[in-house]
Design a protein around this motif. Structure first.
Motif, PDB file in Angstrom:
ATOM      1  N   ILE A   1       0.814  -1.175   0.107  1.00 21.37           N
ATOM      2  CA  ILE A   1       0.002  -0.156  -0.041  1.00 21.37           C
ATOM      3  C   ILE A   1       0.813   1.402   0.106  1.00 21.37           C
ATOM      4  O   ILE A   1       1.563   1.343   0.789  1.00 21.37           O
ATOM      5  CB  ILE A   1      -0.968  -0.048   1.243  1.00 21.37           C
ATOM      6  N   ILE A   2       0.555   2.017  -0.964  1.00 22.19           N
ATOM      7  CA  ILE A   2       1.714   3.262  -1.284  1.00 22.19           C
ATOM      8  C   ILE A   2       0.651   4.401  -1.187  1.00 22.19           C
ATOM      9  O   ILE A   2      -0.073   4.744  -1.967  1.00 22.19           O
ATOM     10  CB  ILE A   2       2.554   3.045  -2.366  1.00 22.19           C
ATOM     11  N   ILE A   3       0.758   5.528  -0.019  1.00 23.55           N
ATOM     12  CA  ILE A   3       0.210   6.739  -0.177  1.00 23.55           C
ATOM     13  C   ILE A   3       1.156   7.772  -0.408  1.00 23.55           C
ATOM     14  O   ILE A   3       2.056   7.679   0.230  1.00 23.55           O
ATOM     15  CB  ILE A   3      -0.778   6.597   0.870  1.00 23.55           C
ATOM     16  N   LYS A   4       0.571   8.661  -1.393  1.00 27.14           N
ATOM     17  CA  LYS A   4       1.580   9.952  -1.417  1.00 27.14           C
ATOM     18  C   LYS A   4       0.618  11.119  -1.510  1.00 27.14           C
ATOM     19  O   LYS A   4      -0.210  11.074  -1.951  1.00 27.14           O
ATOM     20  CB  LYS A   4       1.974   9.777  -2.998  1.00 27.14           C
ATOM     21  N   GLU A   5       1.085  11.853  -0.536  1.00 28.34           N
ATOM     22  CA  GLU A   5       0.479  13.124  -0.276  1.00 28.34           C
ATOM     23  C   GLU A   5       1.337  14.357  -0.769  1.00 28.34           C
ATOM     24  O   GLU A   5       2.527  14.424  -0.076  1.00 28.34           O
ATOM     25  CB  GLU A   5       0.055  13.532   1.053  1.00 28.34           C
ATOM     26  N   ASP A   6       1.001  15.182  -1.811  1.00 27.72           N
ATOM     27  CA  ASP A   6       1.918  16.187  -2.305  1.00 27.72           C
ATOM     28  C   ASP A   6       1.183  17.579  -2.484  1.00 27.72           C
ATOM     29  O   ASP A   6       0.090  17.602  -3.275  1.00 27.72           O
ATOM     30  CB  ASP A   6       2.353  15.779  -3.874  1.00 27.72           C
ATOM     31  N   ILE A   7       1.541  17.994  -1.424  1.00 22.83           N
ATOM     32  CA  ILE A   7       0.606  19.411  -1.009  1.00 22.83           C
ATOM     33  C   ILE A   7       1.123  20.581  -2.421  1.00 22.83           C
ATOM     34  O   ILE A   7      -0.030  21.093  -2.765  1.00 22.83           O
ATOM     35  CB  ILE A   7       0.988  20.067   0.112  1.00 22.83           C
ATOM     36  N   ILE A   8       2.274  20.341  -2.861  1.00 20.57           N
ATOM     37  CA  ILE A   8       2.635  21.373  -3.946  1.00 20.57           C
ATOM     38  C   ILE A   8       1.720  20.969  -5.165  1.00 20.57           C
ATOM     39  O   ILE A   8       1.358  21.863  -5.831  1.00 20.57           O
ATOM     40  CB  ILE A   8       4.261  21.507  -3.952  1.00 20.57           C
TER      41      ILE A   8
ATOM     42  N   LEU B   1      -3.089  13.600  -3.944  1.00 23.78           N
ATOM     43  CA  LEU B   1      -3.128  12.443  -3.004  1.00 23.78           C
ATOM     44  C   LEU B   1      -3.397  11.298  -4.069  1.00 23.78           C
ATOM     45  O   LEU B   1      -4.250  11.086  -4.868  1.00 23.78           O
ATOM     46  CB  LEU B   1      -4.215  12.621  -2.192  1.00 23.78           C
ATOM     47  N   THR B   2      -2.350  10.296  -3.938  1.00 22.19           N
ATOM     48  CA  THR B   2      -2.294   9.188  -4.711  1.00 22.19           C
ATOM     49  C   THR B   2      -2.383   7.873  -3.773  1.00 22.19           C
ATOM     50  O   THR B   2      -1.604   7.862  -2.945  1.00 22.19           O
ATOM     51  CB  THR B   2      -0.913   9.120  -5.675  1.00 22.19           C
ATOM     52  N   ILE B   3      -3.277   7.069  -4.128  1.00 19.63           N
ATOM     53  CA  ILE B   3      -3.258   5.742  -3.331  1.00 19.63           C
ATOM     54  C   ILE B   3      -3.056   4.618  -4.229  1.00 19.63           C
ATOM     55  O   ILE B   3      -3.863   4.495  -5.259  1.00 19.63           O
ATOM     56  CB  ILE B   3      -4.606   5.482  -2.607  1.00 19.63           C
ATOM     57  N   GLU B   4      -2.054   3.851  -4.173  1.00 22.01           N
ATOM     58  CA  GLU B   4      -1.866   2.712  -4.831  1.00 22.01           C
ATOM     59  C   GLU B   4      -1.714   1.296  -4.013  1.00 22.01           C
ATOM     60  O   GLU B   4      -1.151   1.281  -2.938  1.00 22.01           O
ATOM     61  CB  GLU B   4      -0.414   2.798  -5.445  1.00 22.01           C
TER      62      GLU B   4
ATOM     63  N   TYR C   1       3.533  -0.996   3.880  1.00 18.85           N
ATOM     64  CA  TYR C   1       2.622   0.231   3.815  1.00 18.85           C
ATOM     65  C   TYR C   1       3.771   1.472   3.741  1.00 18.85           C
ATOM     66  O   TYR C   1       4.336   1.537   4.870  1.00 18.85           O
ATOM     67  CB  TYR C   1       1.976   0.207   4.836  1.00 18.85           C
ATOM     68  N   THR C   2       3.591   2.177   2.767  1.00 10.09           N
ATOM     69  CA  THR C   2       4.730   3.356   2.527  1.00 10.09           C
ATOM     70  C   THR C   2       4.006   4.741   2.559  1.00 10.09           C
ATOM     71  O   THR C   2       2.790   4.763   1.626  1.00 10.09           O
ATOM     72  CB  THR C   2       5.591   3.336   1.529  1.00 10.09           C
TER      73      THR C   2
ATOM     74  N   LYS D   1       8.709  10.619   4.707  1.00 11.81           N
ATOM     75  CA  LYS D   1       8.565   9.182   4.424  1.00 11.81           C
ATOM     76  C   LYS D   1       8.214   8.184   5.814  1.00 11.81           C
ATOM     77  O   LYS D   1       9.099   8.130   6.473  1.00 11.81           O
ATOM     78  CB  LYS D   1       9.343   8.483   3.518  1.00 11.81           C
ATOM     79  N   PHE D   2       6.839   7.567   5.852  1.00  8.49           N
ATOM     80  CA  PHE D   2       6.790   6.565   6.717  1.00  8.49           C
ATOM     81  C   PHE D   2       6.732   5.215   6.092  1.00  8.49           C
ATOM     82  O   PHE D   2       6.095   4.978   5.035  1.00  8.49           O
ATOM     83  CB  PHE D   2       5.689   6.798   7.672  1.00  8.49           C
TER      84      PHE D   2
END
Lengths: 113, 181
Positions: free
Chosen positions: B25-32, B36-39, B133-134, B141-142
């Motif tokens: 599970i990879i979640i990317k939050e990019d405010i700039i 928000l991407t969930i893979e 889970y990343t 990064k967690f």
């Protein structure tokens, strides 16, 4: 008995699809737009009022065995949704009234002696 | 669904049903980029092209008890309603990847929800699956994966109540460290 047909004429609703099933009787009203939430709370024979118009609406309506769906505030309905409602015999109606005003009017209809 | 974590749980349960042994599970939050991407990626059974074309059709389901299946259809709609995108890649015998993206600041975007609860629920559902889970949040990064945890635990089961309790706290604190409010 209160039916979708009676509701259509009383509230002057636009019949968009599912004419074959307008004999469905109606028991109560449910209002909701978050489909997953509606799925677990709507009851059989409810009139379901929503502003969502994607194809999932038809699936939720079929699953919940609602008597009809009313799209409130004249929201535009996708072609695929109309087609699917026709296939699944789900009366799909539309009104320019808000969900609240629709519910008030339906309540009057349900309480008619 | 009121929380995106519930969609993640739902999709991952598909992976479990498809006999996956590894789920990412990879979640990317990019405010700039305001994105928000969930893979969710698995090595399960995968699907042929025919099935793949039908999975986001709400009137398609692999279940036999009812004729509609809404998990992926709802996830897709949720993403599209938030100016996002939705994609599924799958190969029979290889696995499936589901990617949903959202405009991070979109007013209709559901909150992330309780990820620590989701991960622990998944571990409990099947302790033999390796989950990773990343969670990226801008430059932070967690990372978490059950394989490492199991190595440390040695003979202790990952589903022991005390272990699960610790994991929940560990993930919660880890996320608090990277996700800026």
């Amino acid at each position: 008995m209160r039916t979708v047909k009676g509701l259509i004429s009383r509230l002057d609703l636009e019949l968009v699809a599912g004419e074959k099933a307008i004999g469905n009787d109606i028991k109560s009203v449910y209002i909701g737009d978050l489909l997953s939430w509606v799925m677990s709370h709507v009851k059989q024979k409810d009139v379901w009022i929503t502003i969502q118009t994607n194809i999932n609406v038809v699936a939720v309506a079929a699953l919940g065995e609602v008597s009809c769906v009313i799209i409130a505030e004249g929201a535009e309905i996708e072609e695929i949704t109309i087609k699917k409602a026709e296939q699944e015999d789900i009366p799909l109606l539309r009104s320019n009234l808000s969900a609240y005003d629709l519910a008030v009017e339906i309540n009057k209809y349900l309480e008619l002696k | 669904m009121k929380e995106l974590a519930l969609h993640i749980l739902d999709v991952t349960e598909n992976s479990i049903k498809a006999h996956a042994t590894e789920i990412q599970i990879i979640i990317k939050e990019d405010i700039i980029k305001d994105l928000l991407t969930i893979e969710i990626k698995d090595n399960g059974d995968g699907m042929d092209e025919d099935t793949l074309a039908k999975v986001t059709d709400p009137f398609f389901t692999t279940r036999t008890t009812r004729k509609v299946g809404l998990g992926l259809s709802l996830f897709k709609t949720t993403a599209l309603q938030c100016n996002g995108a939705f994609k599924i890649n799958s190969k029979k015998g290889k696995g499936t990847t589901v990617v949903a993206s959202f405009q991070h600041s979109h007013i209709d975007r559901a909150p992330m929800g309780n990820m620590e609860e989701t991960i622990v629920t998944l571990i409990t559902a099947n302790k033999d699956i390796e989950y990773s889970y990343t969670h990226f949040s801008n430059n932070n990064k967690f990372e978490f994966n059950t394989m490492e945890i199991k190595k440390i635990l040695r003979n202790v089961e990952i589903t022991e109540t005390t272990v699960l309790f610790w994991l929940k706290e560990y993930i919660k604190e880890g996320l608090q460290g990277v996700v800026k409010k």
